[in-house]
Design a protein around this motif. Structure first.
Motif, mmCIF file in Angstrom:
data_model
loop_
_atom_site.group_PDB
_atom_site.id
_atom_site.type_symbol
_atom_site.label_atom_id
_atom_site.label_comp_id
_atom_site.label_asym_id
_atom_site.label_seq_id
_atom_site.Cartn_x
_atom_site.Cartn_y
_atom_site.Cartn_z
ATOM 1 N N GLN A 183 0.817 -1.211 0.000
ATOM 2 C CA GLN A 183 0.000 0.000 0.000
ATOM 3 C C GLN A 183 0.855 1.267 0.000
ATOM 4 O O GLN A 183 0.380 2.340 -0.346
ATOM 5 N N MET A 184 2.109 1.132 0.412
ATOM 6 C CA MET A 184 2.964 2.314 0.499
ATOM 7 C C MET A 184 3.667 2.630 -0.821
ATOM 8 O O MET A 184 4.332 3.641 -0.943
ATOM 9 N N VAL A 200 -1.444 7.778 1.598
ATOM 10 C CA VAL A 200 -1.774 6.402 1.973
ATOM 11 C C VAL A 200 -2.696 6.430 3.191
ATOM 12 O O VAL A 200 -2.333 6.987 4.226
ATOM 13 N N PHE A 201 -3.874 5.867 3.047
ATOM 14 C CA PHE A 201 -4.784 5.758 4.187
ATOM 15 C C PHE A 201 -5.059 4.291 4.440
ATOM 16 O O PHE A 201 -5.464 3.565 3.531
ATOM 17 N N LYS A 202 -4.841 3.836 5.649
ATOM 18 C CA LYS A 202 -5.207 2.472 6.006
ATOM 19 C C LYS A 202 -6.506 2.592 6.795
ATOM 20 O O LYS A 202 -6.520 3.154 7.900
ATOM 21 N N LEU A 259 -6.547 13.603 7.874
ATOM 22 C CA LEU A 259 -5.100 13.818 7.975
ATOM 23 C C LEU A 259 -4.645 13.853 9.429
ATOM 24 O O LEU A 259 -3.472 14.043 9.715
ATOM 25 N N TYR A 297 -3.704 1.872 11.550
ATOM 26 C CA TYR A 297 -4.721 2.511 10.722
ATOM 27 C C TYR A 297 -4.481 4.003 10.575
ATOM 28 O O TYR A 297 -3.660 4.581 11.267
ATOM 29 N N GLY A 298 -5.225 4.587 9.661
ATOM 30 C CA GLY A 298 -5.158 6.021 9.445
ATOM 31 C C GLY A 298 -4.113 6.389 8.417
ATOM 32 O O GLY A 298 -3.516 5.528 7.769
ATOM 33 N N VAL A 299 -3.896 7.688 8.304
ATOM 34 C CA VAL A 299 -2.960 8.175 7.288
ATOM 35 C C VAL A 299 -1.535 7.735 7.651
ATOM 36 O O VAL A 299 -1.198 7.609 8.835
ATOM 37 N N GLN A 300 -0.751 7.407 6.632
ATOM 38 C CA GLN A 300 0.666 7.084 6.858
ATOM 39 C C GLN A 300 1.451 7.921 5.851
ATOM 40 O O GLN A 300 1.433 7.633 4.660
ATOM 41 N N TYR A 301 2.097 8.960 6.344
ATOM 42 C CA TYR A 301 2.832 9.834 5.429
ATOM 43 C C TYR A 301 4.114 9.169 4.961
ATOM 44 O O TYR A 301 4.858 8.615 5.766
ATOM 45 N N TYR A 307 5.407 3.551 11.262
ATOM 46 C CA TYR A 307 6.820 3.752 11.571
ATOM 47 C C TYR A 307 6.916 5.140 12.169
ATOM 48 O O TYR A 307 5.980 5.948 12.018
ATOM 49 N N ALA A 321 5.469 8.482 10.460
ATOM 50 C CA ALA A 321 4.326 8.213 9.574
ATOM 51 C C ALA A 321 3.166 9.180 9.814
ATOM 52 O O ALA A 321 2.342 9.395 8.940
ATOM 53 N N LYS A 322 3.114 9.766 11.020
ATOM 54 C CA LYS A 322 2.001 10.655 11.360
ATOM 55 C C LYS A 322 2.467 12.102 11.491
ATOM 56 O O LYS A 322 1.685 12.950 11.904
ATOM 57 N N GLU A 374 2.493 14.396 -2.175
ATOM 58 C CA GLU A 374 1.897 14.194 -0.851
ATOM 59 C C GLU A 374 1.228 15.471 -0.377
ATOM 60 O O GLU A 374 1.705 16.565 -0.645
#
Ligand SMILES: Cc1cc2nc3c(=O)[nH]c(=O)nc-3n(C[C@H](O)[C@H](O)[C@H](O)COP(=O)(O)OP(=O)(O)OC[C@H]3O[C@@H](n4cnc5c(N)ncnc54)[C@H](O)[C@@H]3O)c2cc1C
Ligand code: SF4
Ligand code: SF4
Lengths: 260, 91, 429
Positions: free
Chosen positions: A14-15, B11-13, B61, B84-88, C37, C40-41, C275
């Motif tokens: 997914q990444m 990317v959103f899980k 976000l 879960y949620g956004v993963q930058y 990771y 990531a947030k 992004e």
């Protein structure tokens, strides 16, 4: 019962983003194979049902860094021990090479009653490794297990086929691959993640298994890995809804998509 | 590029559980400003056909701006569960 | 209840910095991070001021995944239809050791997490802490899912929203007037284009800030930082300012309008958007810093409001890393004395007070108020440019109070009643 469960670390699909039609694979985090987690869960349930058993997680990779999170995760789920086969030569291996490595590792481990795999990996999904290992070891194999119980000649397995369910028994040792419907893998708790680091873990190289790097080298080379480009027909249907519907049916008939 | 397309790059899980819940009754009864509609940088709040406030939590976000900006405490807002949620990718 | 020496809630820069210090001392430390990771947030604008923290963990920075050292400083003051761009060309920014670097958090935070693990610290990702456990006045550990885990000290590094700590009364809930919304796009551009477009030598970077029209008069501004092969383009806008503006603006449209401005369009031309991100920023200043320690706990980074938006410098990452460092020292000390009570941890606040962290926040205590005066930019661009160098400079030492130098320099150019009135308002910077 000694249960070995083979797990694979994949890129977190997914990444991955696409740049100029090519996937960007740089700095993508790793993730434990989804079906592998089902296999681990199945192994743990079987261990607990049978009693006096242990679960060994087995993995193969080109670097320790790649698999360390996976190993931590399956040990945290409840596997008792881990064996890592780590060797830079595994960078360019294929399903046959991985199977050879796993078979050699299983022989070195020595005692195993069941070897569990996911039916396919989350990335390639070739579904070859489990069956290949069974062939190399010369033991019976049952694929697509949706239920496993100890019993019969050794193990009783319900196989999930497309339109029916087949129940088979096999003597031990045996190799099984599982499908996702077999269970819901547990999520490890924080405490167990913490303790996972303290469980026994062995790391072997190919040399430790008596394997030559040439024995695991891939026999094919991937030249390109792109989705097929499809030409659009660019047919515009004019007129009202009725005319358009008739036009669409005609066009589909002409393409041979309808009325075959 | 419109905002939906921008969010499409991230990317959103997505969890089955929602991490933002609106007490719609509060929105309808006391809120005139409806700040959530314009402060959210992902433009996720919308008034639906029945006139009720809704949020597409899937594209969140996780900035918390709606939570901080709602004067009426109509939002039950927590971070999504782990995994879960956004993963930058870049941040 | 199982127990470790130290639990850290949140694996951002503040939490990881603390973990690195503790793991280096051989303490048992567990960082719990909810992202897949570390990083990531997390979102930042873009630049880390290294000078104030270079001597903190000096061995670390050599291998850090920085994007570019900032050698060009630009600011554009935008009126409606007219703007002034100032460039500060100063040798001290253009030569090593560089005072600041552009960064991307997913890379920086993951790298720091790796350093923590190399020192033997535990960084557990993909796990959310659900609660801070309190017994009487003492923080005794955390709850995550079905697990309660105890710790001698819990370091709260959960970031700006402070959801867990405010729930148990360790700080107040975040208020709109003390916070800004920051959001940005990352646009990929070939490294050669970046260097040509911003007139940079190979590997060097630019920082460009924008004020005025970009936020339609609301408190805040725009920023553009050059990374290795992308640029970070974004906006910071006060949460209260958005509410107070008569004609409401959907926040996301501000960024689109910003990109369409004639000064910006050529800069982003050809960039591929990869992004879009958003995050809250603490802007309450020193007045909003909560109690920094108590029985069994310390607060670090954004969770403690340790961030500073001072006109042209946005700082939070250096504060986060420094507060983590001092927290680790205080915990290691408290552990060795066997006293993790508030008294045993009090050293933490003292060391923040004698370092740049609280000194700079103290120096800047009136900045939130000053920033509300738009005349500062429209009527006094010269005064502003005179201030620029001072404001840009973040040295290894605590910042000086600027008023004396500023007033001295400006007096001879602007000796009139109106100017003096404005300057009077600025005296506190
Ligand atoms: C748009 C923008 C521009 C900025 N520009 C700059 C700049 O140019 N320079 C600068 O120095 N600073 C800048 N800042 C500020 C800077 O980014 C922050 O001050 C800094 O990130 C604070 O670090 P932190 O570790 O305290 O918090 P964070 O980075 O927010 O880390 C908190 C961590 O805790 C985790 N977490 C939270 N709750 C839980 C939970 N319940 N369980 C588990 N984990 C949890 C989060 O996932 C996160 O990883 C900017 C900020 C923004 C938003
Ligand atoms: S601001 Fe709060 S009360 Fe008002 S509409 Fe939004 S969620 Fe409801
Ligand atoms: S947290 Fe931010 S992105 Fe998510 S809904 Fe609220 S305002 Fe929108």
């Amino acid at each position: 019962m000694d249960i070995v469960v083979s797990v694979k670390t994949n890129l977190d699909l997914q990444m991955i983003r696409i740049k100029n039609r090519e996937p960007v694979l740089e700095a993508i985090p790793y993730k434990t194979g989804d079906l592998d987690k089902n296999a681990v869960e199945a192994a743990l349930q079987l261990r607990d049902a049978v009693g006096d058993s242990k679960v060994i997680a087995l993995t193969v990779a080109e670097s320790n860094r790649k698999v360390r999170e996976t190993i931590k995760e399956v040990l945290a789920m409840g596997a008792d021990e881990a064996v890592l086969i780590v060797d830079p030569a595994l960078e360019s291996t294929d399903q046959a090479g991985v199977a050879r490595t796993l078979a050699a590792a299983l022989q070195k481990i020595g005692s195993y009653d069941l070897v569990l795999f996911g039916e396919g990996s989350s990335d390639d999904y070739s579904g070859q490794v489990g069956p290949r290992v069974a062939e190399l070891l010369g033991v019976p194999q049952i694929g697509y297990a949706r239920k496993i119980t100890a019993g019969g000649a050794g193990v009783l397995v319900e196989r999930s086929m497309d339109e029916f369910i087949e129940t088979l028994e096999a003597p031990l040792p045996a190799v099984l691959t599982v499908v996702s419907e077999i269970n819901e893998p547990r999520i490890p708790s924080l405490m167990n993640i913490m303790k996972a680091g303290k469980k026994p873990t062995e790391e072997w190289s190919l040399a430790d298994l008596g394997l030559d790097p040439a024995a695991v080298a891939s026999s094919c080379e991937t030249l390109s890995n792109l989705a097929e480009e499809q030409d659009r027909k660019h047919v515009m249907l004019e007129g009202g809804a009725v005319d358009q519907a008739a036009g669409l049916v005609n066009a589909l008939l002409k393409e041979g998509i309808l009325g075959r | 590029m419109n905002i939906e397309a921008k969010l499409g790059l991230d990317v959103f899980k997505i969890d089955k559980e929602r991490h933002i819940t609106i007490d719609v009754e509060v929105c309808n009864r006391v809120c005139t400003d409806k700040a959530c509609l314009y402060v959210c940088p992902a433009h996720l709040y919308e008034i639906d056909d029945q006139g009720n406030n809704t949020v597409n939590f899937e594209g969140c976000l996780e900035c918390g701006t709606c939570l901080i900006s709602c004067d009426h405490r109509a939002l039950e807002w927590h971070y999504p569960r782990g995994e879960y949620g956004v993963q930058y990718r870049m941040g | 209840m199982e127990k470790v020496d130290c639990i850290i809630v949140g694996g951002g820069l503040a939490g990881l910095s603390a973990a690195y210090g503790l793991a280096s001392e051989g303490l048992e430390v567990m960082v719990v991070e909810r992202g897949d990771y570390s990083g990531a947030k997390n979102v930042t604008g873009g630049r880390l001021y290294l000078s104030p923290i270079r001597d903190i963990y000096p061995e670390l920075w050599e291998s850090a995944p920085f994007e570019r050292p900032v050698t060009r400083e630009l600011v554009t003051l935008m009126g409606d239809g007219a703007s002034t761009t100032l460039e500060l060309a100063s040798d001290c920014f253009a030569t090593a050791p560089y005072q600041s670097y552009t960064v991307l958090r997913a890379r920086l935070d993951q790298w720091l997490a790796d350093q923590v693990m190399e020192k033997g610290g535990m960084v557990i990702t993909k796990n959310r802490v659900d609660e801070i456990l309190v017994e009487g006045s003492k923080v005794i550990g955390i709850r995550a899912g079905a697990d309660d885990i105890g710790a001698d000290v819990t370091i709260i590094a959960e970031g700006v929203l402070g959801l867990l700590s405010s729930k148990v009364g360790l700080r107040e809930e975040p208020l709109a007037r003390d916070h800004a919304l920051g959001y940005k796009e990352i646009l990929e551009l070939p490294s050669s284009v970046i260097q040509d477009r911003w007139h940079l030598n190979e590997g060097e970077g630019a920082a460009h800030l924008f004020m005025g029209e970009v936020t339609k008069g609301m408190m805040g501004g725009g920023f553009l930082y050059t990374n290795k092969d992308s640029i970070s383009l974004g906006i910071v806008v006060g949460m209260s300012a958005m509410r107070e503006r008569k004609e409401k603006i959907e926040s996301h449209t501000l960024l689109d309008a910003f990109k369409e401005l004639p000064q910006i369009r050529p800069l982003v031309e050809g960039g591929t958007l990869v992004e879009y991100s958003a995050h809250a920023i603490p802007e309450g200043g020193i007045a909003k810093v909560p109690k920094l320690f108590g029985d069994g706990y310390l607060m670090v980074g954004d969770a403690a409001g340790l961030a500073l938006n001072a006109l042209l410098t946005v700082r939070g990452m250096d504060f986060a890393i420094a507060s983590g460092f001092y927290a680790a020292r205080a915990v290691a000390d408290a552990k060795s004395r066997g006293d993790c009570s508030a008294a045993g941890l009090a050293q933490y606040e003292q060391s923040l007070r004698s370092s740049f962290v609280l000194k700079d926040l103290e120096t800047a205590k009136d900045i939130p108020h000053i920033m509300e005066n738009p005349r500062l930019f429209t009527h006094y661009p010269q005064a502003v440019s005179g201030l620029l160098e001072k404001l840009y400079t973040i040295g290894p030492h605590p910042s000086q109070k600027l008023s004396s130098t500023v007033i001295g320099g400006v007096r001879k150019d602007f000796m009139n009643a109106r100017t003096l009135k404005e300057l009077y308002a600025m005296r506190k910077i």
